[in-house]
Design a protein around this motif. Structure first.
Motif, PDB file in Angstrom:
ATOM      1  N   GLY A  35       0.790  -1.224   0.000  1.00  0.00           N
ATOM      2  CA  GLY A  35       0.000   0.000   0.000  1.00  0.00           C
ATOM      3  C   GLY A  35       0.824   1.276   0.000  1.00  0.00           C
ATOM      4  N   VAL A  36       2.012   1.238  -0.600  1.00  0.00           N
ATOM      5  CA  VAL A  36       2.885   2.420  -0.608  1.00  0.00           C
ATOM      6  C   VAL A  36       2.475   3.380  -1.721  1.00  0.00           C
ATOM      7  CG1 VAL A  36       4.840   1.238   0.441  1.00  0.00           C
ATOM      8  CG2 VAL A  36       4.542   1.172  -2.056  1.00  0.00           C
ATOM      9  N   ASP A  37       3.003   4.596  -1.630  1.00  0.00           N
ATOM     10  CA  ASP A  37       2.694   5.617  -2.632  1.00  0.00           C
ATOM     11  C   ASP A  37       3.575   5.511  -3.872  1.00  0.00           C
ATOM     12  OD1 ASP A  37       0.757   6.895  -0.952  1.00  0.00           O
ATOM     13  OD2 ASP A  37       2.422   7.777   0.178  1.00  0.00           O
ATOM     14  N   ALA A  38       4.795   4.979  -3.712  1.00  0.00           N
ATOM     15  CA  ALA A  38       5.720   4.894  -4.834  1.00  0.00           C
ATOM     16  C   ALA A  38       6.622   3.682  -4.661  1.00  0.00           C
ATOM     17  CB  ALA A  38       6.563   6.165  -4.940  1.00  0.00           C
ATOM     18  N   TYR A  39       7.165   3.222  -5.772  1.00  0.00           N
ATOM     19  CA  TYR A  39       8.071   2.072  -5.783  1.00  0.00           C
ATOM     20  C   TYR A  39       9.303   2.448  -6.576  1.00  0.00           C
ATOM     21  CZ  TYR A  39       9.696  -2.760  -6.595  1.00  0.00           C
ATOM     22  OH  TYR A  39      10.423  -3.923  -6.658  1.00  0.00           O
ATOM     23  N   LEU A  40      10.455   2.409  -5.909  1.00  0.00           N
ATOM     24  CA  LEU A  40      11.724   2.714  -6.580  1.00  0.00           C
ATOM     25  C   LEU A  40      12.538   1.442  -6.713  1.00  0.00           C
ATOM     26  CD1 LEU A  40      14.077   5.714  -6.108  1.00  0.00           C
ATOM     27  CD2 LEU A  40      15.022   3.408  -6.140  1.00  0.00           C
ATOM     28  N   THR A  41      12.903   1.116  -7.942  1.00  0.00           N
ATOM     29  CA  THR A  41      13.714  -0.058  -8.226  1.00  0.00           C
ATOM     30  C   THR A  41      14.436   0.172  -9.546  1.00  0.00           C
ATOM     31  OG1 THR A  41      13.678  -2.483  -8.346  1.00  0.00           O
ATOM     32  CG2 THR A  41      11.805  -1.305  -9.362  1.00  0.00           C
ATOM     33  N   ALA A  42      14.858  -0.920 -10.203  1.00  0.00           N
ATOM     34  CA  ALA A  42      15.590  -0.791 -11.467  1.00  0.00           C
ATOM     35  C   ALA A  42      15.057  -1.790 -12.484  1.00  0.00           C
ATOM     36  CB  ALA A  42      17.081  -1.032 -11.238  1.00  0.00           C
ATOM     37  N   ASP A  43      15.422  -1.558 -13.729  1.00  0.00           N
ATOM     38  CA  ASP A  43      15.140  -2.494 -14.827  1.00  0.00           C
ATOM     39  C   ASP A  43      13.649  -2.764 -15.032  1.00  0.00           C
ATOM     40  OD1 ASP A  43      17.867  -2.670 -15.049  1.00  0.00           O
ATOM     41  OD2 ASP A  43      18.024  -4.654 -14.144  1.00  0.00           O
ATOM     42  N   LEU A  44      12.809  -1.759 -14.826  1.00  0.00           N
ATOM     43  CA  LEU A  44      11.376  -1.969 -15.032  1.00  0.00           C
ATOM     44  C   LEU A  44      11.086  -2.166 -16.517  1.00  0.00           C
ATOM     45  CD1 LEU A  44       9.758   0.538 -12.522  1.00  0.00           C
ATOM     46  CD2 LEU A  44       9.949  -1.945 -12.340  1.00  0.00           C
ATOM     47  N   ARG A  45      10.383  -3.247 -16.818  1.00  0.00           N
ATOM     48  CA  ARG A  45      10.035  -3.560 -18.204  1.00  0.00           C
ATOM     49  C   ARG A  45       8.718  -2.898 -18.605  1.00  0.00           C
ATOM     50  NH1 ARG A  45       9.524  -9.656 -17.902  1.00  0.00           N
ATOM     51  NH2 ARG A  45       8.845  -9.074 -15.801  1.00  0.00           N
ATOM     52  N   HIS A  46       8.521  -2.777 -19.907  1.00  0.00           N
ATOM     53  CA  HIS A  46       7.369  -2.040 -20.437  1.00  0.00           C
ATOM     54  C   HIS A  46       6.044  -2.606 -19.937  1.00  0.00           C
ATOM     55  CE1 HIS A  46       4.862   0.150 -23.341  1.00  0.00           C
ATOM     56  NE2 HIS A  46       4.203  -0.990 -23.477  1.00  0.00           N
ATOM     57  N   HIS A  47       5.824  -3.896 -20.118  1.00  0.00           N
ATOM     58  CA  HIS A  47       4.494  -4.443 -19.848  1.00  0.00           C
ATOM     59  C   HIS A  47       4.123  -4.415 -18.363  1.00  0.00           C
ATOM     60  CE1 HIS A  47       3.661  -5.429 -23.983  1.00  0.00           C
ATOM     61  NE2 HIS A  47       4.839  -6.025 -24.085  1.00  0.00           N
ATOM     62  N   PRO A  48       4.992  -4.861 -17.450  1.00  0.00           N
ATOM     63  CA  PRO A  48       4.621  -4.733 -16.034  1.00  0.00           C
ATOM     64  C   PRO A  48       4.423  -3.282 -15.605  1.00  0.00           C
ATOM     65  CG  PRO A  48       6.437  -6.275 -16.287  1.00  0.00           C
ATOM     66  CD  PRO A  48       6.263  -5.591 -17.607  1.00  0.00           C
ATOM     67  N   ALA A  49       5.260  -2.374 -16.137  1.00  0.00           N
ATOM     68  CA  ALA A  49       5.111  -0.963 -15.777  1.00  0.00           C
ATOM     69  C   ALA A  49       3.822  -0.396 -16.352  1.00  0.00           C
ATOM     70  CB  ALA A  49       6.311  -0.167 -16.266  1.00  0.00           C
ATOM     71  N   SER A  50       3.512  -0.761 -17.590  1.00  0.00           N
ATOM     72  CA  SER A  50       2.289  -0.262 -18.218  1.00  0.00           C
ATOM     73  C   SER A  50       1.058  -0.741 -17.458  1.00  0.00           C
ATOM     74  CB  SER A  50       2.226  -0.729 -19.675  1.00  0.00           C
ATOM     75  OG  SER A  50       1.023  -0.323 -20.284  1.00  0.00           O
ATOM     76  N   GLU A  51       1.068  -2.000 -17.070  1.00  0.00           N
ATOM     77  CA  GLU A  51      -0.061  -2.542 -16.326  1.00  0.00           C
ATOM     78  C   GLU A  51      -0.228  -1.814 -14.990  1.00  0.00           C
ATOM     79  OE1 GLU A  51      -1.488  -6.737 -14.248  1.00  0.00           O
ATOM     80  OE2 GLU A  51       0.123  -6.744 -15.736  1.00  0.00           O
ATOM     81  N   ALA A  52       0.904  -1.532 -14.327  1.00  0.00           N
ATOM     82  CA  ALA A  52       0.835  -0.854 -13.032  1.00  0.00           C
ATOM     83  C   ALA A  52       0.257   0.550 -13.164  1.00  0.00           C
ATOM     84  CB  ALA A  52       2.223  -0.794 -12.405  1.00  0.00           C
ATOM     85  N   THR A  53       0.604   1.234 -14.236  1.00  0.00           N
ATOM     86  CA  THR A  53       0.125   2.613 -14.386  1.00  0.00           C
ATOM     87  C   THR A  53      -1.352   2.669 -14.757  1.00  0.00           C
ATOM     88  OG1 THR A  53       0.817   2.682 -16.727  1.00  0.00           O
ATOM     89  CG2 THR A  53       2.401   3.457 -15.067  1.00  0.00           C
TER      90      THR A  53
END
Length: 280
Positions: free
Chosen positions: A200-218
């Motif tokens: 339940g956090v406001d933001a997630y900071l990491t590396a190597d985010l791929r298009h599809h998982p990131a797109s789904e999250a947004t």
């Protein structure tokens, strides 16, 4: 002055090899157990540049976060990049030791160092280690900010606090979104999206985010905003943390041991150009 086998025993108390993932390749890659160790170099990557730095420094031991041979090999020929590293290190009597996912899960671990670099207060592991009764070990960390920031401000903070790379920082989400809690994971972290959502956090900071998982999250309004940094940059703070831990071990054991942290940027990307074209 300790010998390598004594140092390795001490290192295994910081980053127990049994805590590594089953697919990982951690531990000592090369080195004479009876060789004396007086100088240790810490780096993220066991590549030619860090091997050369260890040689120039006169180091006896190179400790890296990333494995040299993660998926095994059939050759250590000096004509290959990785084999060349092995030959260079052995030729100059330098041992190589790897602490990878066992350092990720440690207390403190890689994500603790990342949180500290960003000035975040760690409240819990993102993925707790079931074998840790204290509830401090595990992958990633859930953190809080002492003062809320907008997503735009938090992205700028990450850009200012993490080592500079060609990639810089990428942000996905409303720039004005308030950020009070953040999950962090050093290295590639898009496999932890389910745990991040559950936190339940406001933001997630990491590396190597791929298009599809990131797109789904947004596309999910309740999901956290995303802050994507370079893989190397999210893990480099661990080198300083690890050096401090080894210095403390040396003091407790009465060892005359010097530690150094490599500041060579071994992130593979060397330049960045902002996109200016438009779809046709």
């Amino acid at each position: 002055m300790p010998v390598l086998s004594e140092v390795i025993i001490a290192l295994d108390t910081l980053w127990p090899p049994e805590h590594a993932e089953g697919w990982d390749a951690v531990g000592t890659v090369c080195g004479d157990p009876d060789a004396e160790v007086s100088t240790v170099l810490f780096a993220v990557d066991p590549v030619r540049e860090t091997a050369e730095e260890a040689i120039a420094l006169g180091a006896d031991l190179l400790i890296t976060h990333h494995p040299l041979y993660l998926r095994g090999t059939t050759t250590v020929s000096a004509g290959t990049p990785k084999g060349g590293v092995v030959h260079s290190l052995i030729k100059h009597d330098i041992a190589l030791h790897v602490a990878h996912t066992n350092a990720d899960r440690a207390d403190p671990g890689v994500s603790d160092a990342l949180a500290a670099a960003l000035g975040l207060r760690v409240t819990a592991p993102l993925v707790p280690d079931p074998s840790d009764p204290a509830g401090r070990r595990g992958l990633g960390r859930v953190c809080a900010l002492d003062q809320p920031l907008s997503l735009e401000e938090f992205g700028a903070l990450a850009a200012a606090r993490l080592p500079a790379t060609a990639q810089g920082i990428r942000v996905a989400g409303d720039p004005a979104r308030p950020v009070r809690t953040v999950a962090v994971c050093g290295g590639a972290g898009d496999s932890l999206f389910d745990q991040v959502r559950a936190a339940g956090v406001d933001a997630y900071l990491t590396a190597d985010l791929r298009h599809h998982p990131a797109s789904e999250a947004t596309q999910r309004p309740a999901d956290p905003a995303l802050v994507d940094a370079a893989h190397w940059a999210t893990e480099w703070p661990w080198c300083e943390q690890a050096a401090t831990q080894v210095e403390a071990l040396a003091m407790r054991n009465g060892w005359d041991l010097r530690t150094h942290v490599s500041r060579r940027v071994t992130d593979p990307w060397t330049a960045h150009h902002a996109s200016q074209g438009a779809p046709n």
